[in-house]
Design an enzyme around this catalytic site. Sequence first.
Site, PDB file in Angstrom:
ATOM      1  CB  ALA A   6      -2.549  35.602 107.948  1.00  0.00           C
ATOM      2  CG  MET A   7      -3.948  31.230 104.164  1.00  0.00           C
ATOM      3  SD  MET A   7      -3.569  29.697 103.294  1.00  0.00           S
ATOM      4  CE  MET A   7      -4.952  29.624 102.139  1.00  0.00           C
ATOM      5  CB  VAL A  11     -12.805  34.893  98.534  1.00  0.00           C
ATOM      6  CG1 VAL A  11     -13.315  36.280  98.906  1.00  0.00           C
ATOM      7  CG2 VAL A  11     -12.333  34.868  97.087  1.00  0.00           C
ATOM      8  CG  ASP A  12     -10.867  39.409 100.298  1.00  0.00           C
ATOM      9  OD1 ASP A  12     -11.105  39.393  99.082  1.00  0.00           O
ATOM     10  OD2 ASP A  12     -11.588  39.990 101.131  1.00  0.00           O
ATOM     11  CB  SER A  13      -6.806  35.262 103.535  1.00  0.00           C
ATOM     12  OG  SER A  13      -7.806  34.294 103.731  1.00  0.00           O
ATOM     13  CB  CYS A 101      -7.462  42.122 115.752  1.00  0.00           C
ATOM     14  SG  CYS A 101      -7.064  40.442 115.215  1.00  0.00           S
ATOM     15  CB  CYS A 198     -14.304  38.130 114.199  1.00  0.00           C
ATOM     16  SG  CYS A 198     -13.032  38.353 115.468  1.00  0.00           S
TER      17      CYS A 198
END
Length: 362
Positions: A6-7, A11-13, A101, A198
């Site tokens: 899951a992107m 930066v983390d994903s 979520c 978000c």
Amino acid sequence: MKVLAAMSGGVDSAVAAARAAEAGHDVTGIHLALSRNPASYRSGARGCCTIEDSNDARRAADVIGIPFYVWDLSERFHEDVVEDFMDEYAAGRTPNPCLRCNEKIKFAAVLDRALALGFDAVATGHYAQLRTGADGLIEMHRAVDHGKDQSYVLGVLDQQQLAHSLFPLGDTPKSEVREEAARRGLLVADKPDSHDICFVADGDNAGWLREKLGDRAPNHGGAIVDEATGQEVGRHDGTYGFTIGQRKGLRIGRPAPDGKPRFVLDIEPVSGTVTVGPRERLAVHRLSGTKPRWCGTVPSVLHGSVQLRAHGEELPATVTVAGEQVDVELHAPAYGIAPGQAAVVYDGTRVVGSATIVSTVR
């Protein structure tokens, strides 16, 4: 393993997907389109799920050399997360949409689809660690970087979901993740982290709720009442603009007799009454929760700790479980705890599970 990464466009994903591919997994990247009307650009670190984020995720997948797709889950997200958020605030509670979520979207809808398509696991950029316990069950532990630890918002995951999850960043400090992203040539290496909710891109929760809920009864207008005197000290436009423990933005016309600031102590959505008082009246010693979600074996009595906010401190506590009822006795008082928040239970660094707070005792 066949892994679905899951992107988000951050930066983390991106680094999590790169690590999964480097580990030899057959990785496919996906970006979740969660907004019905995505904005073209982010506003600094506010929000996510914009068209810009989708493009950033696609570019990262190209650099890593993995296939990339966009999955539209906007309808499911609106129903399970956004509507739940509005309903909870309308009822005078304070929800955490990130937990919802993770429970309903990322590790339910996405994981279910991934398994149906023949994938073995879903990898995300969350900061948490997975280990196999002595009993053979998958345990979730806090991340090495406690400042970035996200185990709280993952406390809703059950054993089946954990068994099909990968968190490649849990053993790495955030600063090193950014350095690694730069070495890998990922353009998101210096991209700001997303903050706040978000789908409320400007961070104005009260304004967003006012726009969405409008004049929905019984939340439109009411009195702000001082607990000690029972006197009305102000008016408000809707109870959805308040949360337990709130101090700023109360618009109270008259100061307290002792000159100290007042805090929101109680929210009564039916009458529209918001009760305020001194900070010491916010002290909570016991709380009860329901709708528990357990990461593994269900405890009966646990002498461990709880975390009551995403970035809150860990509080020593005794937790007693009886079916759907979870009772927590805090060893020291906590302040500003609201129904609707999640109490995530820990045994050391291990996440035991979570429950939704329904009542507190001051």
